[in-house]
Design a protein around this motif. Structure first.
Motif, PDB file in Angstrom:
ATOM      1  N   GLU A 426       1.028  -1.113  -0.123  1.00 55.33           N
ATOM      2  CA  GLU A 426       0.044   0.127   0.027  1.00 55.33           C
ATOM      3  C   GLU A 426       0.878   1.318   0.105  1.00 55.33           C
ATOM      4  O   GLU A 426       1.305   1.722   1.081  1.00 55.33           O
ATOM      5  N   CYS A 428       2.145   5.210  -1.053  1.00 61.27           N
ATOM      6  CA  CYS A 428       1.128   6.616  -1.181  1.00 61.27           C
ATOM      7  C   CYS A 428       0.770   6.960  -2.231  1.00 61.27           C
ATOM      8  O   CYS A 428       1.766   6.959  -3.275  1.00 61.27           O
ATOM      9  N   TYR A 429      -0.508   7.534  -2.638  1.00 62.92           N
ATOM     10  CA  TYR A 429      -0.777   8.037  -3.877  1.00 62.92           C
ATOM     11  C   TYR A 429      -1.449   9.541  -3.612  1.00 62.92           C
ATOM     12  O   TYR A 429      -2.407   9.575  -3.107  1.00 62.92           O
ATOM     13  N   ALA A 436      -2.808   4.951  -8.357  1.00 62.55           N
ATOM     14  CA  ALA A 436      -3.444   4.123  -7.424  1.00 62.55           C
ATOM     15  C   ALA A 436      -2.887   2.802  -7.530  1.00 62.55           C
ATOM     16  O   ALA A 436      -2.799   1.676  -6.604  1.00 62.55           O
ATOM     17  N   LYS A 437      -2.578   2.341  -8.893  1.00 55.76           N
ATOM     18  CA  LYS A 437      -1.940   1.039  -9.075  1.00 55.76           C
ATOM     19  C   LYS A 437      -0.311   1.398  -9.257  1.00 55.76           C
ATOM     20  O   LYS A 437       0.037   1.861 -10.308  1.00 55.76           O
TER      21      LYS A 437
ATOM     22  N   LEU B 303      -9.670   5.939   0.615  1.00 57.67           N
ATOM     23  CA  LEU B 303      -8.448   6.028  -0.271  1.00 57.67           C
ATOM     24  C   LEU B 303      -8.553   5.393  -1.585  1.00 57.67           C
ATOM     25  O   LEU B 303      -9.039   4.304  -1.676  1.00 57.67           O
ATOM     26  N   ALA B 304      -7.897   5.924  -2.722  1.00 58.87           N
ATOM     27  CA  ALA B 304      -8.100   5.099  -3.973  1.00 58.87           C
ATOM     28  C   ALA B 304      -7.179   4.044  -4.069  1.00 58.87           C
ATOM     29  O   ALA B 304      -7.440   3.075  -4.641  1.00 58.87           O
ATOM     30  N   GLY B 305      -5.960   3.804  -3.450  1.00 53.84           N
ATOM     31  CA  GLY B 305      -5.167   2.818  -3.802  1.00 53.84           C
ATOM     32  C   GLY B 305      -5.938   1.547  -2.993  1.00 53.84           C
ATOM     33  O   GLY B 305      -6.245   0.487  -3.737  1.00 53.84           O
ATOM     34  N   PRO B 306      -6.140   1.482  -1.896  1.00 54.60           N
ATOM     35  CA  PRO B 306      -7.153   0.341  -1.177  1.00 54.60           C
ATOM     36  C   PRO B 306      -8.203  -0.075  -2.127  1.00 54.60           C
ATOM     37  O   PRO B 306      -8.646  -1.313  -2.147  1.00 54.60           O
ATOM     38  N   ASN B 308      -8.907   0.234  -5.315  1.00 56.35           N
ATOM     39  CA  ASN B 308      -8.191  -0.458  -6.457  1.00 56.35           C
ATOM     40  C   ASN B 308      -7.928  -1.945  -6.206  1.00 56.35           C
ATOM     41  O   ASN B 308      -8.459  -2.687  -6.842  1.00 56.35           O
ATOM     42  N   LYS B 309      -7.320  -2.161  -5.023  1.00 57.60           N
ATOM     43  CA  LYS B 309      -6.789  -3.258  -4.738  1.00 57.60           C
ATOM     44  C   LYS B 309      -8.068  -4.122  -4.186  1.00 57.60           C
ATOM     45  O   LYS B 309      -8.134  -5.385  -4.752  1.00 57.60           O
ATOM     46  N   THR B 328      -5.697  -2.362   5.688  1.00 55.96           N
ATOM     47  CA  THR B 328      -5.198  -1.084   5.087  1.00 55.96           C
ATOM     48  C   THR B 328      -4.329  -0.237   6.018  1.00 55.96           C
ATOM     49  O   THR B 328      -4.517  -0.355   7.221  1.00 55.96           O
ATOM     50  N   GLN B 329      -3.332   0.251   5.635  1.00 53.89           N
ATOM     51  CA  GLN B 329      -2.340   0.819   6.705  1.00 53.89           C
ATOM     52  C   GLN B 329      -2.175   2.464   6.383  1.00 53.89           C
ATOM     53  O   GLN B 329      -1.570   2.946   7.084  1.00 53.89           O
ATOM     54  N   GLY B 330      -3.117   3.017   5.611  1.00 55.60           N
ATOM     55  CA  GLY B 330      -3.398   4.431   5.344  1.00 55.60           C
ATOM     56  C   GLY B 330      -2.291   5.082   4.925  1.00 55.60           C
ATOM     57  O   GLY B 330      -2.080   6.266   5.412  1.00 55.60           O
ATOM     58  N   SER B 331      -1.489   4.647   4.012  1.00 55.68           N
ATOM     59  CA  SER B 331      -0.374   5.168   3.172  1.00 55.68           C
ATOM     60  C   SER B 331      -1.069   6.419   2.445  1.00 55.68           C
ATOM     61  O   SER B 331      -1.859   6.105   1.788  1.00 55.68           O
TER      62      SER B 331
END
Lengths: 556, 556
Positions: A426, A428-429, A436-437, B303-306, B308-309, B328-331
């Motif tokens: 995960e 930073c984005y 995001a990916k 968040l967008a990253g999580p 997407n995953k 989720t680690q909140g990056s």
């Protein structure tokens, strides 16, 4: 250790100075003497090329720490201009020459730390005594070269050797207004890269006007009145100066004479506690053999980062702490004009040599969200263990954000992560920084797809054979426009978005080898075709990777 | 899954579109319908503020994927302008309204994926119906705001809420030539940061001319003829436009009505397979409760990253693969004018709330070799488990290279690394990119020194008490010049390089609290003093950290 113990350190810079400072922090009473042959005990050795090119403007900023400041702060007996000429291990003594007075004297030790570094290799060829031939190791070398450029205003230079220092010199000479030719005996620059990843670097160097002579060894150098003549295996170059940068070798002569075990390359053999074969003699830095963190094989990796870490560890060990060095993974990075090239872990050449059960995957990702200004593409080659997906190494070539991705990989490799783990990272984005990916996630996703049989891949080096076969379909799924702008001979074009309706055109008895720009659309096409009963392989890295390698074939 | 199965997805953007695309790649035969209330199924939601500020110039680049392109490529039945208004879980049906025709119809499903996201919170205050009040969630919101700015040329704007979107709006409105005031009910911006790290962000915002109102809640908004009046708990602001950015809440109304389990904040509860409490209904993205990777506690992290995953995982699960989401680690990361602010893992507030046995360490490092141009300092706050050294979280504020260090930490936290592991990370080093001892290594070194009792630390919040005590020595070891430029009241000055000779001046019966600029010289002083029998504590983060917090006290 005994509070009053006496530790001698031979050699300053990264390893030696780190050791001395850490020793003092751990033991205020110890007697610590640091011997350095040159004037400087701590200088910006990785910054020297940038001073020549003018990127670093101020000569004084090359000095990280002066002997005087180091003495004041750490209460260390710094003896610069002192060369250690012999180690008497039975007596725990060394012989030292004061290079300013020529006085020779002996000094005893309780512990001795060897941190002599590595020196530029000088090939055994004629003509190396010319004043127009330079090497780069320290500040005097740098000033000599800088003065020569400023005073003689050379129009042209030849750099021999396409390693890190060679390429940094190419860039910085170019910046100083000098035309540059690069001679490299191998078929690629930057040995830590594989050939396929080096091709993009070659293209970039050529785009900057650098003349590349690959696979072309130096034979001799002759000094003429107004220029230097460089004789190559194939051809002759007239130039105004020559920089020798064909590599470095461990500076271990005094260790050899003292009977300390060296490996066949002359590197000092140490254990995890940085102990040599002789009690109370330790060695660190560019002069030693290290264990490759990934393969667990002995290797030689002269880099500043590991040297610093070893300096800290040897001080801890000498002071009685239970610490050990856990191997070097060869994380390294280089700015090559606008490009950044970075690598960590092993490359395919090493995986092949050690006959590991590996596979490789090429991916391309943007450094940050495409819609945010200045998004730039980077190319990744990830090497992984076929049975487990464990990441063994990565090579990245690109513009912004290459350093970040390589360091994420470096951390993942230290943690022995697999490709599955990379999919879960995960990172930073926000649009200015990533996607995001992220490129690292994408590398993981693609390998996961390969490992779980969602996609089978083929490689650029398989194409020549495929082009000869009649029993396969070679399919390019890019748009008609992209295809017409350049394609791989033998590949027919069906754009991805027309594939579903075009399925009847394809012979389902033949395996299909799919290519696209970077591998993404090829994957989508492969998924459609596989689910319609086709045997499908997708070109890893796509036409973008193939193109650089193909152009290279033409250029050489 | 059954090859012909029918999957409905409610909501596009990050989660929904990822799910749909992955589902199609895994199953060419499935019927997949994506319902989206708005026009756009996939747009650059994180880029919207930058379009308003003009950083992203082209409106079309906000569209990641159009419904038409998505249909063509993935053969997905995309129904934009369709709102799902009810879920009938017993019948496995949903009710949908076509917003363009007002037609209402039902659609059956085998699996249903909820990806409705989160919506801006609107506080319950008077005056929120004004046309001069804006929120930012989607492209229509963005265009409305952009048009207002272009047509009405507001001279002044008030942003309510100092979270990610609030700060991005502050910066982009400022870029669009609007004077900005930021109202935040809490005593700091950016809740993922701790107060001590937010202070540097406050100083940076003020340096850009942003007016900060911290600890000051919005009471009401009145629209006057030519302006808007914002009533605060303390004070009144006249402005030309107001942006509401006080946070988001899960959009889960249809889930609630269907009897799907929600948590007390209204987030949909799911297990690791993204399954809700009702069979065959899955949920992902900003509408769900996730497990905090570090604390294993439920939390809400939009968040967008999580997202997407999770989209990829839910598709895999629906297709029968054994996959699960591991928390989720909140990056997260944010550009705030010239600053970058990034964080991953937990902050001190969380560690305190959960009564973890933690400690924190503040360090400052340069983004790359100091002697290479444009080296800039960054501040790190690392939270770690006291007993093991395990890294729990980091907050980084700086200029270049903050994203890299935070992502290295994000990877280290995923790998459950300790501070000892950080000392061994072998990161890429060349002068333009890093230092031989990287900021991450340094954070590890310092924590290792604390954990192994080589150094004891104290913190900025201990100073007020210490200043009242007579039985301690407060010692600043910076140079006289630095000390005279600003120091902490009660601290006497003995420069580090004079400390050894000045030892007789210090009362060895009193504990010594040492401060320096960033903590490094304080550490060296502590080592000298400790070895002379003193009890010593070093100020973590030094005067540099203290200064920002102290100035903040004066400003508020």
């Amino acid at each position: 250790m005994n509070k009053k113990q006496k530790v001698l350190i031979i050699g300053g810079v990264a390893g030696g100075a780190s050791t001395a400072a850490r020793l003092r922090r751990l033991n205020e009473q110890a007697e610590i003497i640091l011997f350095e042959r040159g004037e400087h005990i701590s200088f910006a050795n990785c910054g020297l090329p940038y001073y020549i090119g003018g990127e670093i403007k101020n000569r004084s900023s090359l000095l990280v720490q002066t002997p005087q400041r180091f003495r004041n702060r750490f209460n260390i007996d710094v003896r610069n201009y002192h060369e250690v000429i012999e180690i008497h291990q039975e007596d725990k003594m060394i012989t030292v020459r004061n290079l300013q007075t020529d006085e020779v004297y002996q000094e005893s030790y309780d512990q001795l730390v060897l941190s002599m570094g590595a020196e530029p290799i000088k090939p055994k060829i004629a003509g190396l005594d010319s004043k127009k031939i330079f090497t780069l190791r320290n500040i005097p070398d740098t000033l000599k070269m800088k003065t020569y450029i400023e005073q003689k205003k050379p129009a042209h230079a030849v750099v021999i050797g396409g390693g890190f220092i060679g390429l940094e010199m190419v860039e910085n000479l170019h910046k100083a207004g000098v035309q540059v030719a690069l001679i490299e005996a191998g078929n690629q620059v930057l040995a830590p890269l594989d050939y396929d990843m080096a091709c993009e670097v070659h293209a970039h160097l050529r785009s900057k006007g650098i003349k590349l002579y690959l696979g072309n060894a130096l034979q001799a150098i002759h000094e003429a009145e107004n220029h230097v003549v460089v004789d190559l295996k194939n051809g002759v170059i007239k130039t105004d100066m020559v920089i020798m940068a064909i590599g470095v070798r461990p500076e271990s002569d005094i260790a050899r004479k003292a009977g300390i075990e060296l490996n066949e390359r002359g590197a000092i053999v140490v254990n995890g506690k940085m102990q040599t074969s002789i009690p109370d003699i330790f060695a660190i830095g560019d002069a030693i053999e290290v264990i490759d963190f990934v393969t667990k094989q002995p290797t030689f990796v002269p880099l500043a980062g590991p040297a610093n870490k070893q300096g800290r560890i040897v001080a801890d060990v000498i002071c009685g702490f239970d610490r050990s060095y856990q191997g070097t993974q060869g994380s390294s990075i280089l700015k090559v004009f606008d490009l950044t090239v970075a690598t960590t872990g092993i490359n395919e050449k090493t995986a092949k040599r050690l006959q590991l059960n590996y596979e490789k995957s090429f991916t391309h990702s943007e450094n940050h969200a495409r819609y945010y200004p200045n998004a730039m593409d980077m190319s990744l080659k990830t090497i992984y263990e076929k049975s487990t997906g464990k990441i063994l190494g990565v090579q990245i070539v690109g513009y912004g954000g290459v350093d970040k991705r390589c360091d994420i990989f470096a951390t993942a490799i230290r943690a022995q992560m697999t490709a599955y783990d990379l999919t879960r990272l995960e990172l930073c984005y926000a649009p200015p920084f990533g996607s995001a990916k992220d490129a690292v996630n994408v590398a993981g996703f693609v390998i996961e797809n390969i490992l779980t049989d969602k996609m089978h891949i083929f490689h650029w080096h398989d194409i020549a054979d495929l082009q000869k076969r009649k029993d396969v379909t070679l399919l390019d799924v890019r748009t008609i426009e992209e295809y017409n702008n350049g394609n791989i001979s033998g590949f027919i074009n069906i754009p991805l978005d027309e594939l579903r309706e075009s399925l009847p055109l394809l012979d389902s008895s033949k395996p299909v080898y799919v290519a696209c720009a970077i591998g993404l659309r090829g994957y989508l096409a492969a998924r459609i075709l596989m689910q319609h009963g086709f045997e499908v392989y997708n070109l890893s890295g796509g036409y973008r990777l193939y193109q650089f390698i193909d152009e290279e074939k033409i250029k050489i």
